[in-house]
Every structure is written in C-alpha cells, then in structure tokens.
Design an enzyme around this catalytic site. Structure first.
Site: not given
Ligand code: FAD
Length: 511
Positions: A84, A147, A260
């Site tokens: 994400h 969120d 918020e």
């Molecule tokens: P990824 O996008 O898969 O990875 C993000 C980063 O973390 C990359 O660099 C990856 O290599 C690294 N990573 C992933 N897993 C691990 C692990 N296990 N150990 C170490 N590194 C790792 N953020 C908020 O704070 N609050 C919100 O309310 C919020 N809402 C969101 C809503 C939507 C619809 C979206 C798309 C994003 C939102 N986000 C929010 C942002 C979100 O927290 C970040 O995009 C987060 O990185 C996504 O998590 P993911 O698990 O998909 O990680």
C-alpha cells in the site's frame, strides 16, 4: 550452494527450483514478472520487475534470503507488506521481494508485560486481522490504529502508523514493546527498549532500512462495545484548529477517544463537497446553516466517543453533549451515528468496497502526506487548501493535530519541531492518463513551496530521490540514521525502493 545465487540472472522454472533447493526454504518461490503483485503498489505510479517473489514461512526463511542476497555483489531484498505504498517503496528492481503476507498466521499469542496485556503478531499480519482476532477472542484491542486496516503490522511500524487515537497514545510505533527483526546481515534478533535498543528504535519508523520485522509485541486495552461517531462543520480554519487543538490537549477522560478532521468544498460535489460530511445517508447537509461569509473551502472535525453496552445511555449523552458544548462549530451542522467499535475501525473498508464497485479503487493514487507544524498551519491553509486544492482532489483531504510528546524521539521517524503538528493527507484518486503527472507535479510544487517558505514540516511516508533531500528530511538525525544503516545493513540490501542507500555502500545515495 547459496553462493551460486548471484549467477542466476533470468528466472526460468529451473532457476526457481534451484533457488528453492539451495536455500532450503520452507516457503515458496516464484519468478518475478511485470504482472505480479511485487511489481505494483497502491500508488500505481511505478512498476518494476523483481527477480523472484518469495513467500517466506517465517523469520528463518527471511534470514536465508537476506544472507543469500548478501553473498552476491548486487541483489537487494524488499519486504512487501500489503503493497500500500505510493512510490514503489516495497519494490526491488531485479532483486528479491519477500511477500510478508505469507507469514500472517505466525505467532498471535497473548502475553502480559508488567501486568498489561500485549499480543505477539506477525509483521505480515494485517491490522484488520489483529483487530478481529483480538476483539473476538479476548475482548481486547490495540490502542493506536491507522484509519485503514488492510495494512500490515510491519509496513505501518516501518513508517509510524497514525490515526485519530494517536493524540492520546502516540503512533503505533509508540505502542509496541518488543520486535523480532531480521537484519540486513541476516541475523534474527529480538529487540526492545532494553535489549538491542538501537535496533528496536531504529526499526520503528525506519522505512525498512535496518531490518525486516517478523514479529511485533503490541500493547492492548479493553475494547469498548460501541462508538458514537460525530462530525461537525466549521467555516473558519482558526476556529477548527482551536477546537481540534483543545480536544487533543485534554487529559484522558476529558476528551473524545478519537479526533480527526478534513477539508471539504462548499458545494454539492459528491466526493469533495457537502455530501462527504454526512455519516447518516438519511440526513442531508443543509448549506443554508452556513454563515454568509463562508468561503469555498470548509472544515469538518470528526470525533468519536467510546462506550460499553452496559453504560447508561443518559450518561453517554451527557458526556458527549458536555464535550460538544465546548466547541464552536456551525450550529446545526452536525452529523452523528452510533456504530459498533469494530464497525467504526473498519469504516474505510466500507469505503473501499464502494470504491471497488465504482471502479475507482485501483486507479492511480498520487498521494501526499505531510506533518506540518502548528506554527505554519495557517499559512499552509491559506496557500494550499484555499488556493492550490480549493476545488477538491477527487478524494479526502485529511487534517488533524498530533502531539510530539507522544512520539519517542529514539525512533527513526522524522518530525517537525513544534509540540503540536498537523498530519495533512492529500489522498488523490486520479484516472489513468496525463492528469496523473500533473498531480504528481502539483504535489512537488507543494513540497517545494513548504521548503521555500522555510516551514517546519516533514513528509510522512517520505519519498525523495537525492541524498541532499534525504539529508534535509532527517536533519540532525541523518548521522544516526546513516550509522544505524552501517551497523545493521552495511551492504544496503534492504528496502531499496525507498531509494535512500545504494546496494554495496552505505555512503552513497541514489541520485
Ligand atoms: P508496504 O507498502 O508493502 O511497505 C512499506 C515499506 O515498509 C516498504 O519499504 C517495505 O519494504 C517496508 N516493509 C513492509 N513490511 C515490512 C516488515 N515486515 N519489516 C520491515 N519493513 C517492511 N498510514 C497511516 O499511518 N495511517 C493511515 O490511516 C493510513 N491509511 C492508509 C490508507 C490507505 C488506503 C493506504 C493505501 C495507505 C494508508 N496509510 C496510512 C499508509 C500506510 O501506512 C503505508 O503505506 C504503509 O507502508 C503500508 O503498509 P503495507 O503493509 O502495505 O506496506
């Protein structure tokens, strides 16, 4: 056997089985290709081809893959949470991508730390899975959320993890007591405030640079049964910020449980206008209640109050009325609904389902998230909300205050200087085509404007390409960040999609 990995350049089926056998993995390996999950993310702005997509079974598999990459001169390893990210942060061009979702079922154990309940969960678990399991099995829940909950534990802890509870409990990075991490050297280490603290605080908000989080110990609290969810409207930014700051500065028990807010347009646009305020579809927003002097941009404060089914309804009503009575929103522009706690936390999932049904969930998302200090937020409003994005952005524009004192300065997260700062999220949904580049350019213009004006701000979920920009982002924390990299991932194997360090050396950054 492991040493031969570096010689596998193009993945054929034979290569896949060679890799699988040579690493002795418990999980699975697939060839990387442009159509697979590892080449895409939610942003939809970048696409790269990884060499292999590996679905590890747990920390041992992760460690084997990192060690294998370390034996080559060029391969990198990206942990992918749920993809994400917006700007390819979880991708590895020509390297290994670890799909951490394959480890989601690992752990999940209730433990007690200093008399308080915590849950051990996998770094690859979704927060939604943590919520539903914790509430249904134990009646307990984490204290600090995002969120949207279809994000992984490891993914948000690598950034911060922020929502309307963070003013009270801090971000998610302030609500874990222990991590299990696989470092860039392939070591599996357990860390906490007292055990390997440098790794613990480095990994929290560390953008995946120092290790891959395979387990987190998350603080829990008693889950409430119900939530009264309320939105109130302001025509003046100063009144909105005054009330929001008042609420986040009150003691526990003397404020709402969630605070918020968002910016919306003073028109009937279904996405950005009046209809975006109503919580109850049966109620209509009546613009005749707005003061005559209202401009084209309005503000909505969103709050929530937790209660239990056993609470006397009049006690809940009195407490909520007392709090609302201290606020200066536009009289009669209030929307309220009572929902279960789980339903409240899954509110964005409902929005996702609708957006998927309308075909807009999977379009590009050139999002921009910033932390802007209270000292500059009025100027930010004047320039960005009232001018640059005054006609809406095709998605929510979030804004709410947070308190720096609830964040631990030992973590890797970069924050503005002031005690009160605002998270601002421009969550754009843009149809494929030339307007995507225009919106990316508009984001850059906003960031450049903040820099030019000397505002106290940081990017949240930062995305920079030059060493100069990363150094400015981290400011006086850059030396610590670079030292942590040299200590835990000296070959710069991990999280190449962040584009901070280049494989092979920690002293250079991608240009
Ligand atoms: P990824 O996008 O898969 O990875 C993000 C980063 O973390 C990359 O660099 C990856 O290599 C690294 N990573 C992933 N897993 C691990 C692990 N296990 N150990 C170490 N590194 C790792 N953020 C908020 O704070 N609050 C919100 O309310 C919020 N809402 C969101 C809503 C939507 C619809 C979206 C798309 C994003 C939102 N986000 C929010 C942002 C979100 O927290 C970040 O995009 C987060 O990185 C996504 O998590 P993911 O698990 O998909 O990680």
């Amino acid at each position: 056997m492991i040493a031969c990995l570096g010689r596998i350049v193009h993945g054929s089926d034979d290569d896949v089985s060679t890799l699988f056998n040579s690493l002795n993995l418990q999980g699975t390996v697939e060839n990387g290709d442009f159509s697979g999950i590892a080449s895409k993310d939610f942003g939809g702005l970048n696409s790269v081809k990884p060499l292999y997509l590996i679905k590890p079974s747990g920390a041992e598999d992760v460690a084997r893959v990192v060690k294998a990459a370390a034996r080559t001169p060029h391969l990198t390893v990206a942990a992918r949470g749920n993809g994400h990210s917006i700007n390819g942060q979880a991708m590895s061009d020509g390297g290994y991508v670890l799909d951490m979702r394959s480890t989601a079922e690992n752990h999940f154990k209730l433990v007690t730390v200093n008399g308080s309940p915590c849950i051990d969960v996998s770094g690859g678990a979704l927060w939604e899975e943590v919520l539903t399991r914790c509430v249904s099995r134990y009646g307990l829940a984490p204290r600090s959320w995002t969120d949207y909950l279809r994000l992984t534990v490891g993914g948000t802890l690598s950034n911060a993890g922020v929502s309307g509870q963070a003013f009270r409990y801090g971000p998610q990075t302030s609500n874990v007591t222990e991590l299990e991490v696989v470092t860039g050297k392939g070591d599996i280490a357990v860390c906490s405030e007292t055990q390997n603290p440098e790794l613990f605080f480095g990994a929290l908000g560390g953008l995946g640079q120092f290790g891959i989080i395979t387990r987190a110990r998350v603080k829990l609290q008693q889950a409430p049964d119900m939530v009264r969810w309320i939105r109130v409207v302001y025509s003046e930014f100063e009144e909105f910020t005054r009330d929001a700051e008042f609420l986040v500065s009150q003691k526990e028990g003397e404020s709402f449980d969630y605070v918020e807010g968002f910016v919306f347009c003073n028109n009937d646009d279904p996405v950005n206008g009046w209809p975006s305020v109503q919580l109850n579809p049966d109620q209509e927003f009546d613009p005749s209640h707005l003061p005559q002097i209202s401009g084209s941009v309005l503000y909505c404060l969103e709050v929530a109050y937790h209660y239990r089914n056993s609470d006397n309804p009049s006690t809940v009503n009195t407490a909520v009325s007392r709090l609302l009575g201290r606020l200066r929103f536009v009289e009669r522009l209030k929307s309220t609904v009572d929902v279960s706690y789980v339903e409240f936390l899954l509110r964005v999932k409902r929005a996702e389902e609708q957006a998927k049904a309308n075909g807009v969930w999977d379009i590009p998302h050139p999002w921009l998230n910033l932390f802007v200090s209270k000292s500059d937020i009025v100027d930010f409003d004047r320039t960005v909300f009232k001018k640059m994005v005054k006609d809406g952005i095709g998605g929510p524009i979030l804004i709410y205050p947070l308190l720096r004192s609830k964040w631990d300065s030992r973590t890797s997260v970069a924050l503005p200087e002031g005690e009160i700062f605002y998270i601002v999220g421009l969550l754009r949904f843009v149809p494929k085509g030339p307007s995507v580049d225009k919106k990316v350019a508009e984001n850059r213009e906003i960031v450049n404007w903040c820099i030019k004006e000397g505002w106290d701000f940081k990017l949240y979920l930062p995305h920079y390409r030059s060493k100069e920009d990363w150094k400015r982002h981290f400011g006086n924390q850059w030396t610590r960040f670079a030292q942590r990299k040299a200590g835990f991932d000296p070959k710069a194997i991990l999280a190449p999609g962040q584009r901070i360090f280049k494989r092979g050396t920690t002293s250079t950054t991608r240009q």
